[in-house]
Motif scaffolding. Structure first.
Motif, PDB file in Angstrom:
ATOM      1  N   GLU A  96     -36.015 -41.960-161.058  1.00  0.00           N
ATOM      2  CA  GLU A  96     -37.359 -41.923-160.496  1.00  0.00           C
ATOM      3  C   GLU A  96     -37.363 -41.006-158.947  1.00  0.00           C
ATOM      4  O   GLU A  96     -38.363 -40.141-158.888  1.00  0.00           O
ATOM      5  CB  GLU A  96     -38.039 -42.963-160.529  1.00  0.00           C
ATOM      6  N   LYS A  97     -36.685 -41.564-158.216  1.00  0.00           N
ATOM      7  CA  LYS A  97     -36.625 -41.084-156.888  1.00  0.00           C
ATOM      8  C   LYS A  97     -36.319 -39.686-156.905  1.00  0.00           C
ATOM      9  O   LYS A  97     -36.876 -38.593-155.960  1.00  0.00           O
ATOM     10  CB  LYS A  97     -35.659 -41.877-156.038  1.00  0.00           C
ATOM     11  N   THR A 102     -37.089 -36.848-165.418  1.00  0.00           N
ATOM     12  CA  THR A 102     -38.081 -37.100-166.457  1.00  0.00           C
ATOM     13  C   THR A 102     -37.402 -38.305-167.257  1.00  0.00           C
ATOM     14  O   THR A 102     -36.431 -38.410-167.760  1.00  0.00           O
ATOM     15  CB  THR A 102     -38.087 -36.138-167.495  1.00  0.00           C
ATOM     16  N   PRO A 103     -38.485 -39.374-167.291  1.00  0.00           N
ATOM     17  CA  PRO A 103     -37.841 -40.539-168.263  1.00  0.00           C
ATOM     18  C   PRO A 103     -37.600 -40.372-169.460  1.00  0.00           C
ATOM     19  O   PRO A 103     -38.207 -39.383-170.141  1.00  0.00           O
ATOM     20  CB  PRO A 103     -39.163 -41.673-168.151  1.00  0.00           C
ATOM     21  N   SER A 132     -40.511 -44.405-170.258  1.00  0.00           N
ATOM     22  CA  SER A 132     -39.697 -45.547-169.440  1.00  0.00           C
ATOM     23  C   SER A 132     -38.456 -44.726-169.254  1.00  0.00           C
ATOM     24  O   SER A 132     -38.105 -43.998-170.167  1.00  0.00           O
ATOM     25  CB  SER A 132     -39.896 -46.894-169.396  1.00  0.00           C
ATOM     26  N   TYR A 133     -37.561 -45.326-168.136  1.00  0.00           N
ATOM     27  CA  TYR A 133     -36.391 -44.986-168.121  1.00  0.00           C
ATOM     28  C   TYR A 133     -35.446 -45.659-168.849  1.00  0.00           C
ATOM     29  O   TYR A 133     -34.201 -45.558-169.183  1.00  0.00           O
ATOM     30  CB  TYR A 133     -35.886 -44.972-166.575  1.00  0.00           C
ATOM     31  N   ALA A 168     -32.309 -40.381-168.498  1.00  0.00           N
ATOM     32  CA  ALA A 168     -33.283 -39.531-167.700  1.00  0.00           C
ATOM     33  C   ALA A 168     -32.910 -38.248-167.715  1.00  0.00           C
ATOM     34  O   ALA A 168     -31.860 -37.780-168.384  1.00  0.00           O
ATOM     35  CB  ALA A 168     -33.336 -39.812-166.196  1.00  0.00           C
TER      36      ALA A 168
END
Length: 552
Positions: A77-78, A82-83, A89-90, A309
Protein backbone atom coordinates in the motif's frame (compact mmCIF):
# COMPACT_ATOMS: atom_id res chain seq x y z
CA UNK A 1 4.51 33.15 -50.52
CA UNK A 2 7.56 33.91 -48.40
CA UNK A 3 5.37 34.23 -45.34
CA UNK A 4 3.76 30.86 -46.05
CA UNK A 5 7.18 29.27 -46.60
CA UNK A 6 8.48 30.63 -43.30
CA UNK A 7 5.35 29.35 -41.62
CA UNK A 8 5.87 25.89 -43.08
CA UNK A 9 9.55 25.99 -42.16
CA UNK A 10 8.65 26.97 -38.61
CA UNK A 11 6.12 24.19 -38.39
CA UNK A 12 8.66 21.67 -39.68
CA UNK A 13 11.22 22.90 -37.16
CA UNK A 14 8.69 22.58 -34.38
CA UNK A 15 7.90 19.00 -35.40
CA UNK A 16 11.60 18.12 -35.47
CA UNK A 17 12.11 19.70 -32.06
CA UNK A 18 9.10 17.93 -30.57
CA UNK A 19 10.22 14.65 -32.12
CA UNK A 20 13.69 15.18 -30.74
CA UNK A 21 12.30 15.94 -27.31
CA UNK A 22 10.11 12.86 -27.41
CA UNK A 23 13.09 10.81 -28.54
CA UNK A 24 15.20 12.17 -25.72
CA UNK A 25 12.33 11.58 -23.30
CA UNK A 26 12.02 7.97 -24.46
CA UNK A 27 15.77 7.48 -24.07
CA UNK A 28 15.59 9.07 -20.63
CA UNK A 29 12.70 6.83 -19.59
CA UNK A 30 14.50 3.74 -20.86
CA UNK A 31 17.64 4.83 -19.08
CA UNK A 32 15.63 5.53 -15.94
CA UNK A 33 14.22 2.00 -16.07
CA UNK A 34 17.68 0.50 -16.53
CA UNK A 35 19.43 2.22 -13.61
CA UNK A 36 17.12 1.52 -10.66
CA UNK A 37 19.20 0.78 -7.58
CA UNK A 38 17.96 -1.33 -4.70
CA UNK A 39 18.13 -0.01 -1.14
CA UNK A 40 20.06 -2.28 1.24
CA UNK A 41 18.61 -0.60 4.32
CA UNK A 42 15.05 -1.35 3.23
CA UNK A 43 15.84 -5.00 2.57
CA UNK A 44 17.64 -5.21 5.90
CA UNK A 45 14.72 -3.72 7.81
CA UNK A 46 12.25 -6.12 6.15
CA UNK A 47 14.34 -9.15 7.11
CA UNK A 48 14.91 -7.83 10.63
CA UNK A 49 11.18 -7.47 11.23
CA UNK A 50 9.99 -10.64 9.51
CA UNK A 51 12.59 -12.76 11.32
CA UNK A 52 11.99 -11.20 14.74
CA UNK A 53 11.00 -13.37 17.71
CA UNK A 54 7.77 -11.35 17.90
CA UNK A 55 6.48 -13.26 14.85
CA UNK A 56 7.25 -16.63 16.50
CA UNK A 57 8.41 -18.34 13.32
CA UNK A 58 5.46 -17.29 11.09
CA UNK A 59 3.77 -20.68 11.12
CA UNK A 60 0.78 -20.99 8.77
CA UNK A 61 -2.37 -19.92 10.61
CA UNK A 62 -0.45 -18.34 13.50
CA UNK A 63 -0.70 -14.82 14.85
CA UNK A 64 2.93 -14.27 13.86
CA UNK A 65 2.24 -15.06 10.22
CA UNK A 66 -0.85 -12.85 10.31
CA UNK A 67 1.34 -9.96 11.49
CA UNK A 68 3.84 -10.69 8.71
CA UNK A 69 1.03 -10.65 6.13
CA UNK A 70 -0.31 -7.30 7.36
CA UNK A 71 3.23 -5.89 7.24
CA UNK A 72 3.63 -7.01 3.61
CA UNK A 73 0.21 -5.60 2.70
CA UNK A 74 1.11 -2.27 4.33
CA UNK A 75 4.32 -2.11 2.30
CA UNK A 76 2.42 -2.76 -0.93
CA UNK A 77 0.00 0.00 0.00
CA UNK A 78 2.88 2.35 0.81
CA UNK A 79 4.29 1.79 -2.69
CA UNK A 80 0.93 2.57 -4.27
CA UNK A 81 0.37 -0.92 -5.68
CA UNK A 82 -3.15 -2.00 -6.61
CA UNK A 83 -4.70 -4.56 -4.23
CA UNK A 84 -5.08 -8.01 -5.81
CA UNK A 85 -6.63 -9.97 -2.97
CA UNK A 86 -10.25 -10.52 -2.00
CA UNK A 87 -12.81 -7.70 -2.01
CA UNK A 88 -10.39 -4.97 -3.13
CA UNK A 89 -7.95 -5.81 -0.35
CA UNK A 90 -4.38 -7.09 -0.47
CA UNK A 91 -5.26 -10.34 1.32
CA UNK A 92 -6.51 -13.54 -0.27
CA UNK A 93 -7.91 -15.41 2.70
CA UNK A 94 -7.57 -19.24 2.69
CA UNK A 95 -9.20 -21.71 5.04
CA UNK A 96 -7.32 -24.88 5.91
CA UNK A 97 -8.07 -28.07 7.77
CA UNK A 98 -5.35 -29.01 10.26
CA UNK A 99 -5.45 -32.70 11.15
CA UNK A 100 -3.57 -34.21 14.11
CA UNK A 101 -3.16 -37.93 14.58
CA UNK A 102 -4.16 -39.41 17.94
CA UNK A 103 -0.97 -41.40 18.52
CA UNK A 104 -2.62 -43.83 20.93
CA UNK A 105 -5.37 -44.75 18.44
CA UNK A 106 -3.21 -46.37 15.76
CA UNK A 107 -3.65 -50.09 15.15
CA UNK A 108 -2.46 -52.18 12.19
CA UNK A 109 -2.59 -55.91 11.77
CA UNK A 110 -1.54 -58.30 9.02
CA UNK A 111 -3.26 -61.64 8.37
CA UNK A 112 -1.46 -64.20 6.26
CA UNK A 113 -0.78 -67.92 5.95
CA UNK A 114 1.12 -67.85 9.25
CA UNK A 115 -1.72 -66.20 11.14
CA UNK A 116 -2.21 -62.63 12.37
CA UNK A 117 0.58 -60.20 13.21
CA UNK A 118 0.14 -56.83 14.88
CA UNK A 119 2.75 -54.26 13.94
CA UNK A 120 4.13 -51.77 16.42
CA UNK A 121 3.52 -48.06 15.74
CA UNK A 122 5.71 -46.10 15.16
CA UNK A 123 8.59 -48.58 15.51
CA UNK A 124 7.64 -50.66 12.47
CA UNK A 125 5.34 -48.42 10.46
CA UNK A 126 4.06 -44.88 10.20
CA UNK A 127 0.62 -43.59 9.37
CA UNK A 128 -0.72 -40.09 9.10
CA UNK A 129 -3.53 -37.84 10.20
CA UNK A 130 -6.58 -38.01 7.94
CA UNK A 131 -7.70 -34.53 6.82
CA UNK A 132 -11.01 -35.84 5.46
CA UNK A 133 -12.32 -38.12 8.20
CA UNK A 134 -11.81 -38.22 11.95
CA UNK A 135 -11.90 -42.03 11.87
CA UNK A 136 -9.73 -44.03 9.47
CA UNK A 137 -10.65 -47.62 8.66
CA UNK A 138 -8.74 -49.33 5.87
CA UNK A 139 -8.96 -53.03 5.07
CA UNK A 140 -8.21 -55.25 2.11
CA UNK A 141 -5.99 -57.76 0.40
CA UNK A 142 -2.53 -56.56 -0.49
CA UNK A 143 -1.13 -56.38 -4.00
CA UNK A 144 2.41 -55.31 -4.88
CA UNK A 145 2.62 -52.82 -7.78
CA UNK A 146 6.34 -52.05 -8.03
CA UNK A 147 6.92 -48.32 -7.77
CA UNK A 148 3.23 -47.61 -8.39
CA UNK A 149 4.18 -45.36 -11.31
CA UNK A 150 2.36 -44.79 -14.58
CA UNK A 151 4.63 -42.92 -17.01
CA UNK A 152 3.67 -43.55 -20.64
CA UNK A 153 6.27 -41.00 -21.76
CA UNK A 154 8.92 -43.30 -20.29
CA UNK A 155 7.23 -46.55 -21.35
CA UNK A 156 6.53 -47.48 -17.75
CA UNK A 157 3.24 -48.75 -16.26
CA UNK A 158 3.33 -50.61 -12.96
CA UNK A 159 -0.43 -51.25 -13.08
CA UNK A 160 -0.39 -53.02 -16.41
CA UNK A 161 -1.89 -56.50 -16.01
CA UNK A 162 -2.45 -56.07 -12.27
CA UNK A 163 -5.94 -56.01 -10.69
CA UNK A 164 -5.99 -53.71 -7.66
CA UNK A 165 -9.71 -52.96 -7.48
CA UNK A 166 -10.88 -53.07 -3.88
CA UNK A 167 -7.37 -53.89 -2.68
CA UNK A 168 -4.57 -52.13 -0.83
CA UNK A 169 -1.54 -51.44 -3.01
CA UNK A 170 2.01 -51.88 -1.77
CA UNK A 171 4.48 -49.60 -3.56
CA UNK A 172 8.22 -49.03 -3.44
CA UNK A 173 9.16 -45.51 -2.38
CA UNK A 174 10.93 -43.39 -4.96
CA UNK A 175 11.46 -44.07 -8.66
CA UNK A 176 13.71 -46.06 -11.02
CA UNK A 177 17.29 -44.79 -11.20
CA UNK A 178 17.03 -44.45 -14.98
CA UNK A 179 14.23 -41.85 -14.81
CA UNK A 180 15.26 -38.27 -15.62
CA UNK A 181 15.61 -36.26 -12.42
CA UNK A 182 12.86 -33.65 -12.82
CA UNK A 183 10.39 -35.79 -14.76
CA UNK A 184 11.11 -38.60 -12.32
CA UNK A 185 10.36 -36.35 -9.35
CA UNK A 186 6.94 -35.72 -10.88
CA UNK A 187 6.17 -39.37 -11.63
CA UNK A 188 7.61 -40.58 -8.34
CA UNK A 189 5.76 -38.08 -6.15
CA UNK A 190 3.33 -39.41 -3.56
CA UNK A 191 0.50 -37.33 -5.04
CA UNK A 192 0.94 -38.94 -8.47
CA UNK A 193 1.20 -42.42 -6.97
CA UNK A 194 -1.96 -41.89 -4.94
CA UNK A 195 -3.76 -40.62 -8.02
CA UNK A 196 -2.92 -43.72 -10.02
CA UNK A 197 -3.82 -46.00 -7.11
CA UNK A 198 -7.19 -44.29 -6.84
CA UNK A 199 -7.86 -44.32 -10.59
CA UNK A 200 -7.12 -48.05 -10.69
CA UNK A 201 -9.63 -48.79 -7.93
CA UNK A 202 -7.40 -49.27 -4.87
CA UNK A 203 -8.85 -48.60 -1.40
CA UNK A 204 -5.59 -48.23 0.48
CA UNK A 205 -1.93 -47.39 -0.03
CA UNK A 206 1.21 -48.70 1.70
CA UNK A 207 4.65 -47.40 0.73
CA UNK A 208 7.73 -49.37 1.73
CA UNK A 209 11.27 -48.27 2.44
CA UNK A 210 14.10 -49.05 0.03
CA UNK A 211 17.91 -48.97 0.33
CA UNK A 212 17.94 -45.63 -1.51
CA UNK A 213 15.27 -44.21 0.80
CA UNK A 214 17.27 -45.32 3.84
CA UNK A 215 20.32 -43.52 2.51
CA UNK A 216 18.51 -40.27 1.74
CA UNK A 217 16.08 -40.20 4.65
CA UNK A 218 16.44 -43.06 7.16
CA UNK A 219 13.26 -44.45 8.70
CA UNK A 220 14.55 -43.55 12.15
CA UNK A 221 14.70 -39.86 11.17
CA UNK A 222 11.04 -39.90 10.15
CA UNK A 223 10.07 -40.54 13.76
CA UNK A 224 10.87 -36.87 14.46
CA UNK A 225 7.80 -35.85 12.48
CA UNK A 226 5.06 -38.15 13.81
CA UNK A 227 3.43 -35.28 15.72
CA UNK A 228 3.44 -32.93 12.72
CA UNK A 229 -0.13 -32.11 11.66
CA UNK A 230 -1.32 -32.52 8.08
CA UNK A 231 -2.71 -29.37 6.52
CA UNK A 232 -4.85 -29.05 3.40
CA UNK A 233 -6.64 -26.05 1.93
CA UNK A 234 -10.42 -26.00 1.70
CA UNK A 235 -12.34 -24.79 -1.34
CA UNK A 236 -15.30 -22.39 -1.14
CA UNK A 237 -17.59 -25.34 -0.44
CA UNK A 238 -15.42 -26.58 2.41
CA UNK A 239 -14.10 -29.55 0.43
CA UNK A 240 -10.56 -30.76 1.19
CA UNK A 241 -8.06 -30.26 -1.62
CA UNK A 242 -5.46 -32.68 -2.91
CA UNK A 243 -6.99 -35.87 -1.50
CA UNK A 244 -8.40 -39.06 -2.98
CA UNK A 245 -11.50 -40.16 -1.03
CA UNK A 246 -11.31 -43.66 -2.50
CA UNK A 247 -8.05 -44.24 -0.63
CA UNK A 248 -9.27 -44.99 2.90
CA UNK A 249 -5.87 -45.04 4.57
CA UNK A 250 -2.12 -44.84 4.01
CA UNK A 251 0.98 -46.13 5.77
CA UNK A 252 4.76 -46.28 5.39
CA UNK A 253 6.54 -49.52 6.36
CA UNK A 254 10.07 -49.90 7.63
CA UNK A 255 12.31 -52.48 5.97
CA UNK A 256 11.62 -54.89 8.87
CA UNK A 257 7.85 -54.61 8.50
CA UNK A 258 7.96 -54.71 4.69
CA UNK A 259 9.85 -58.01 4.78
CA UNK A 260 6.85 -59.63 6.51
CA UNK A 261 4.64 -58.83 3.52
CA UNK A 262 6.88 -60.81 1.14
CA UNK A 263 7.59 -63.88 3.32
CA UNK A 264 5.51 -66.23 1.14
CA UNK A 265 5.48 -64.18 -2.05
CA UNK A 266 6.83 -64.73 -5.56
CA UNK A 267 9.83 -62.62 -4.64
CA UNK A 268 11.34 -61.86 -1.24
CA UNK A 269 12.05 -58.28 -0.24
CA UNK A 270 15.79 -58.93 -0.56
CA UNK A 271 15.31 -60.18 -4.14
CA UNK A 272 13.34 -57.05 -4.95
CA UNK A 273 16.06 -54.87 -3.43
CA UNK A 274 18.66 -56.66 -5.58
CA UNK A 275 16.60 -55.85 -8.67
CA UNK A 276 16.51 -52.19 -7.65
CA UNK A 277 20.29 -52.09 -7.40
CA UNK A 278 20.41 -53.17 -11.06
CA UNK A 279 17.74 -50.57 -11.92
CA UNK A 280 15.23 -53.31 -12.73
CA UNK A 281 11.56 -52.57 -12.03
CA UNK A 282 9.84 -55.61 -10.49
CA UNK A 283 6.45 -56.53 -11.91
CA UNK A 284 3.38 -56.53 -9.68
CA UNK A 285 1.79 -59.55 -8.04
CA UNK A 286 -0.72 -60.44 -5.34
CA UNK A 287 0.49 -60.88 -1.78
CA UNK A 288 -1.03 -63.57 0.43
CA UNK A 289 -1.70 -61.02 3.13
CA UNK A 290 -4.65 -58.92 4.28
CA UNK A 291 -4.30 -55.68 6.22
CA UNK A 292 -6.49 -53.68 8.58
CA UNK A 293 -5.61 -50.16 9.72
CA UNK A 294 -7.51 -47.98 12.16
CA UNK A 295 -6.75 -44.55 13.64
CA UNK A 296 -8.37 -41.36 14.88
CA UNK A 297 -7.59 -37.80 13.79
CA UNK A 298 -8.56 -34.50 15.39
CA UNK A 299 -9.53 -31.67 13.07
CA UNK A 300 -9.19 -27.92 13.42
CA UNK A 301 -9.97 -25.22 10.87
CA UNK A 302 -7.35 -22.48 10.54
CA UNK A 303 -7.08 -19.43 8.31
CA UNK A 304 -4.06 -17.83 6.68
CA UNK A 305 -3.69 -15.32 3.82
CA UNK A 306 -1.75 -14.88 0.66
CA UNK A 307 -0.88 -11.21 0.03
CA UNK A 308 -1.17 -9.96 -3.55
CA UNK A 309 -0.66 -6.63 -5.33
CA UNK A 310 -0.28 -5.33 -8.88
CA UNK A 311 1.87 -2.80 -10.71
CA UNK A 312 -0.33 -2.11 -13.72
CA UNK A 313 1.32 -2.22 -17.13
CA UNK A 314 1.37 0.69 -19.56
CA UNK A 315 0.43 -1.00 -22.84
CA UNK A 316 -3.31 -0.84 -23.56
CA UNK A 317 -3.39 -4.50 -24.64
CA UNK A 318 -0.45 -6.16 -22.88
CA UNK A 319 -1.32 -4.77 -19.45
CA UNK A 320 -3.94 -7.53 -19.21
CA UNK A 321 -1.05 -10.04 -19.05
CA UNK A 322 0.85 -10.59 -15.79
CA UNK A 323 4.40 -11.48 -14.80
CA UNK A 324 4.05 -13.12 -11.38
CA UNK A 325 6.63 -12.81 -8.62
CA UNK A 326 6.14 -15.24 -5.72
CA UNK A 327 7.84 -15.75 -2.35
CA UNK A 328 6.55 -17.64 0.65
CA UNK A 329 6.12 -15.61 3.81
CA UNK A 330 5.47 -18.53 6.19
CA UNK A 331 7.96 -20.63 8.12
CA UNK A 332 7.71 -23.52 10.60
CA UNK A 333 7.00 -21.82 13.95
CA UNK A 334 8.36 -23.33 17.15
CA UNK A 335 10.97 -26.07 17.33
CA UNK A 336 10.42 -29.14 19.48
CA UNK A 337 13.59 -28.87 21.50
CA UNK A 338 14.75 -28.68 25.11
CA UNK A 339 16.99 -25.76 24.22
CA UNK A 340 16.07 -22.25 25.37
CA UNK A 341 15.73 -20.84 21.83
CA UNK A 342 12.71 -22.59 20.35
CA UNK A 343 11.75 -20.10 17.63
CA UNK A 344 12.50 -21.01 14.01
CA UNK A 345 12.80 -17.42 12.80
CA UNK A 346 13.21 -18.26 9.12
CA UNK A 347 15.50 -15.37 8.18
CA UNK A 348 16.99 -17.00 5.08
CA UNK A 349 13.91 -19.19 4.68
CA UNK A 350 12.21 -17.07 3.57
CA UNK A 351 12.37 -13.58 5.04
CA UNK A 352 15.13 -12.88 2.51
CA UNK A 353 12.99 -13.88 -0.47
CA UNK A 354 10.02 -11.90 0.85
CA UNK A 355 12.18 -8.84 1.50
CA UNK A 356 13.59 -8.97 -2.03
CA UNK A 357 10.08 -9.37 -3.45
CA UNK A 358 9.04 -6.21 -1.56
CA UNK A 359 12.07 -4.25 -2.76
CA UNK A 360 11.50 -5.41 -6.35
CA UNK A 361 7.89 -4.21 -6.12
CA UNK A 362 9.09 -0.85 -4.79
CA UNK A 363 11.54 -0.39 -7.67
CA UNK A 364 8.75 -0.94 -10.18
CA UNK A 365 6.48 1.45 -8.32
CA UNK A 366 9.04 4.24 -8.81
CA UNK A 367 8.89 4.11 -12.60
CA UNK A 368 7.10 7.01 -14.26
CA UNK A 369 6.45 4.85 -17.31
CA UNK A 370 5.59 1.33 -16.25
CA UNK A 371 6.53 -1.80 -18.25
CA UNK A 372 4.11 -2.94 -20.97
CA UNK A 373 2.78 -5.96 -19.09
CA UNK A 374 1.52 -5.83 -15.53
CA UNK A 375 3.46 -7.27 -12.60
CA UNK A 376 1.72 -9.33 -9.93
CA UNK A 377 3.45 -9.77 -6.57
CA UNK A 378 2.25 -12.61 -4.34
CA UNK A 379 3.58 -13.44 -0.87
CA UNK A 380 2.17 -16.92 -0.35
CA UNK A 381 1.39 -18.85 2.81
CA UNK A 382 1.65 -22.55 3.56
CA UNK A 383 4.78 -23.35 1.54
CA UNK A 384 6.23 -25.31 4.43
CA UNK A 385 3.00 -27.37 4.61
CA UNK A 386 3.33 -28.53 1.00
CA UNK A 387 3.21 -25.47 -1.33
CA UNK A 388 -0.38 -24.89 -0.21
CA UNK A 389 -0.75 -21.12 -0.54
CA UNK A 390 0.74 -21.04 -4.03
CA UNK A 391 -1.36 -24.04 -5.05
CA UNK A 392 -4.49 -22.26 -3.87
CA UNK A 393 -3.56 -19.05 -5.71
CA UNK A 394 -2.57 -20.85 -8.91
CA UNK A 395 -5.90 -22.66 -8.92
CA UNK A 396 -7.86 -19.62 -7.73
CA UNK A 397 -6.01 -16.62 -9.17
CA UNK A 398 -7.37 -13.15 -8.51
CA UNK A 399 -6.78 -12.27 -12.18
CA UNK A 400 -7.88 -14.38 -15.17
CA UNK A 401 -5.85 -17.61 -15.18
CA UNK A 402 -5.04 -17.30 -18.88
CA UNK A 403 -3.43 -13.90 -18.21
CA UNK A 404 -0.58 -15.38 -16.14
CA UNK A 405 2.40 -15.23 -18.52
CA UNK A 406 5.36 -16.29 -16.37
CA UNK A 407 6.36 -16.85 -12.75
CA UNK A 408 9.61 -15.94 -11.02
CA UNK A 409 9.82 -17.56 -7.59
CA UNK A 410 12.11 -16.41 -4.76
CA UNK A 411 12.75 -18.99 -2.07
CA UNK A 412 15.62 -19.05 0.41
CA UNK A 413 18.21 -16.91 -1.36
CA UNK A 414 21.38 -17.34 0.71
CA UNK A 415 22.61 -13.77 1.11
CA UNK A 416 25.90 -14.39 2.89
CA UNK A 417 28.31 -13.68 0.02
CA UNK A 418 28.39 -11.46 -3.05
CA UNK A 419 27.53 -13.73 -5.94
CA UNK A 420 28.67 -13.41 -9.55
CA UNK A 421 25.98 -15.54 -11.19
CA UNK A 422 22.39 -16.63 -10.75
CA UNK A 423 20.68 -20.00 -11.02
CA UNK A 424 17.17 -20.31 -12.44
CA UNK A 425 15.93 -23.80 -11.68
CA UNK A 426 13.64 -24.90 -14.50
CA UNK A 427 14.99 -22.42 -17.05
CA UNK A 428 15.78 -25.20 -19.51
CA UNK A 429 12.07 -25.94 -19.96
CA UNK A 430 11.03 -22.63 -21.52
CA UNK A 431 12.25 -19.49 -23.26
CA UNK A 432 12.61 -17.92 -19.81
CA UNK A 433 16.21 -19.11 -19.97
CA UNK A 434 17.11 -16.54 -22.61
CA UNK A 435 15.11 -13.79 -20.90
CA UNK A 436 16.74 -14.41 -17.53
CA UNK A 437 20.22 -14.59 -19.08
CA UNK A 438 19.71 -11.30 -20.92
CA UNK A 439 18.40 -9.58 -17.79
CA UNK A 440 21.24 -10.87 -15.62
CA UNK A 441 23.80 -9.66 -18.15
CA UNK A 442 22.57 -6.08 -17.69
CA UNK A 443 24.09 -5.98 -14.21
CA UNK A 444 27.14 -8.08 -15.01
CA UNK A 445 25.85 -11.47 -13.92
CA UNK A 446 25.82 -14.76 -15.78
CA UNK A 447 23.17 -17.47 -15.76
CA UNK A 448 24.63 -20.79 -14.60
CA UNK A 449 23.18 -24.27 -15.14
CA UNK A 450 21.50 -26.20 -12.32
CA UNK A 451 24.37 -27.33 -10.02
CA UNK A 452 22.13 -29.82 -8.20
CA UNK A 453 20.25 -31.70 -10.94
CA UNK A 454 19.75 -34.81 -8.81
CA UNK A 455 17.79 -32.77 -6.26
CA UNK A 456 15.03 -31.89 -8.78
CA UNK A 457 14.56 -28.49 -7.14
CA UNK A 458 12.38 -27.43 -10.06
CA UNK A 459 9.55 -29.46 -8.50
CA UNK A 460 10.11 -28.41 -4.89
CA UNK A 461 9.05 -24.81 -4.39
CA UNK A 462 6.08 -22.53 -5.03
CA UNK A 463 6.77 -21.99 -8.72
CA UNK A 464 5.77 -25.61 -9.31
CA UNK A 465 2.19 -24.72 -8.39
CA UNK A 466 2.18 -22.35 -11.35
CA UNK A 467 3.90 -24.95 -13.56
CA UNK A 468 1.04 -27.35 -12.84
CA UNK A 469 -1.34 -24.71 -14.18
CA UNK A 470 0.67 -24.42 -17.39
CA UNK A 471 2.62 -21.24 -16.54
CA UNK A 472 6.33 -21.17 -17.57
CA UNK A 473 8.24 -20.64 -14.33
CA UNK A 474 11.68 -20.43 -12.78
CA UNK A 475 12.96 -20.67 -9.23
CA UNK A 476 15.68 -18.01 -8.93
CA UNK A 477 18.55 -18.08 -6.42
CA UNK A 478 22.01 -16.52 -6.16
CA UNK A 479 24.58 -18.66 -7.95
CA UNK A 480 27.48 -20.49 -6.35
CA UNK A 481 30.12 -18.34 -8.07
CA UNK A 482 31.40 -15.65 -5.71
CA UNK A 483 32.61 -12.20 -6.71
CA UNK A 484 35.37 -12.82 -4.18
CA UNK A 485 37.68 -15.63 -5.40
CA UNK A 486 38.46 -16.44 -1.76
CA UNK A 487 34.80 -17.34 -1.07
CA UNK A 488 33.18 -20.62 -2.17
CA UNK A 489 29.48 -19.88 -2.74
CA UNK A 490 28.53 -23.54 -2.95
CA UNK A 491 30.23 -24.17 0.39
CA UNK A 492 28.29 -21.28 1.96
CA UNK A 493 25.03 -22.78 0.68
CA UNK A 494 25.85 -26.23 2.02
CA UNK A 495 26.98 -24.80 5.34
CA UNK A 496 23.63 -23.07 5.80
CA UNK A 497 21.75 -26.28 5.06
CA UNK A 498 23.89 -28.19 7.54
CA UNK A 499 23.88 -25.61 10.33
CA UNK A 500 20.75 -23.45 10.25
CA UNK A 501 18.16 -24.78 7.78
CA UNK A 502 14.83 -25.24 9.61
CA UNK A 503 16.53 -24.53 12.92
CA UNK A 504 16.39 -21.63 15.41
CA UNK A 505 19.83 -20.58 14.16
CA UNK A 506 18.24 -19.22 10.98
CA UNK A 507 17.80 -15.79 12.51
CA UNK A 508 18.92 -12.20 11.98
CA UNK A 509 22.18 -12.80 13.86
CA UNK A 510 23.62 -14.59 10.82
CA UNK A 511 26.22 -12.69 8.80
CA UNK A 512 24.44 -11.11 5.82
CA UNK A 513 26.09 -9.57 2.78
CA UNK A 514 23.92 -6.57 1.93
CA UNK A 515 25.60 -6.09 -1.45
CA UNK A 516 24.29 -9.55 -2.32
CA UNK A 517 20.83 -8.50 -1.15
CA UNK A 518 20.70 -5.41 -3.38
CA UNK A 519 22.18 -7.30 -6.32
CA UNK A 520 19.53 -10.01 -5.99
CA UNK A 521 16.74 -7.41 -5.92
CA UNK A 522 18.19 -5.66 -8.96
CA UNK A 523 18.50 -8.82 -11.04
CA UNK A 524 14.91 -9.68 -10.17
CA UNK A 525 13.85 -6.20 -11.25
CA UNK A 526 15.62 -6.59 -14.60
CA UNK A 527 14.13 -10.04 -15.16
CA UNK A 528 10.64 -8.66 -14.61
CA UNK A 529 11.36 -5.68 -16.85
CA UNK A 530 12.62 -7.96 -19.62
CA UNK A 531 9.64 -10.32 -19.40
CA UNK A 532 7.13 -7.49 -19.20
CA UNK A 533 8.52 -5.53 -22.15
CA UNK A 534 9.47 -8.28 -24.59
CA UNK A 535 7.25 -8.56 -27.65
CA UNK A 536 6.58 -12.28 -27.34
CA UNK A 537 4.84 -13.73 -24.33
CA UNK A 538 6.88 -16.41 -22.51
CA UNK A 539 6.33 -19.97 -23.70
CA UNK A 540 7.38 -23.55 -23.05
CA UNK A 541 9.98 -25.13 -25.28
CA UNK A 542 8.52 -27.27 -28.02
CA UNK A 543 8.15 -30.86 -26.84
CA UNK A 544 8.97 -30.05 -23.22
CA UNK A 545 7.51 -32.61 -20.83
CA UNK A 546 6.13 -30.10 -18.33
CA UNK A 547 4.75 -27.82 -21.02
CA UNK A 548 3.06 -30.72 -22.81
CA UNK A 549 1.75 -32.21 -19.56
CA UNK A 550 0.29 -29.10 -17.95
CA UNK A 551 -0.36 -26.46 -20.61
CA UNK A 552 -2.72 -28.46 -22.82
Amino acid sequence: MKSKLLSCTGLLLAIVLISGCNSEKAKSEKSDNDVKVADAQRIKSHIRFLADDLLEGRDTGSRGHEIASLYIAAEFEKYGLTPAGDNDSYLQRINFVQANLDQSSVELSLKGVNGETKLSYPKQFLTYANPEQTHTNMAGKLVFVGYGIVAPELQHDDYQGVDVKGKVVVVLSGKPKSFPSEEGAHFGSTSEKLRHASENGAVGYISISTPTAETVRPYQNLLNYIHTPRVKWLDVNGQVSGVYPEIKGTAYFSKEAAAILFENAELSLEQIYSMLENDESPKGFDLEVEVTLASTSNHKTISSPNVAAIVEGSDPELKSEYIVYSAHSDHIGFAKTVKKDKINNGAMDNATGTAVLLETARLFSLLEVKPKRSLLFVAVTGEEKGLLGSDYFAQNPTVPSESLVANVNLDMPILTYEFADVIAFGADHSDLKESVANAAEKIGLTLSPDPLPDQALFTRSDHYSFVKQGVPSVFLVPGFQSADPEVDGGKQFREFLKTNYHKPGDDFNQVFNWKAATKFAEVNYHIGLTLADQAKRSSWNEGDFFGDTFSN
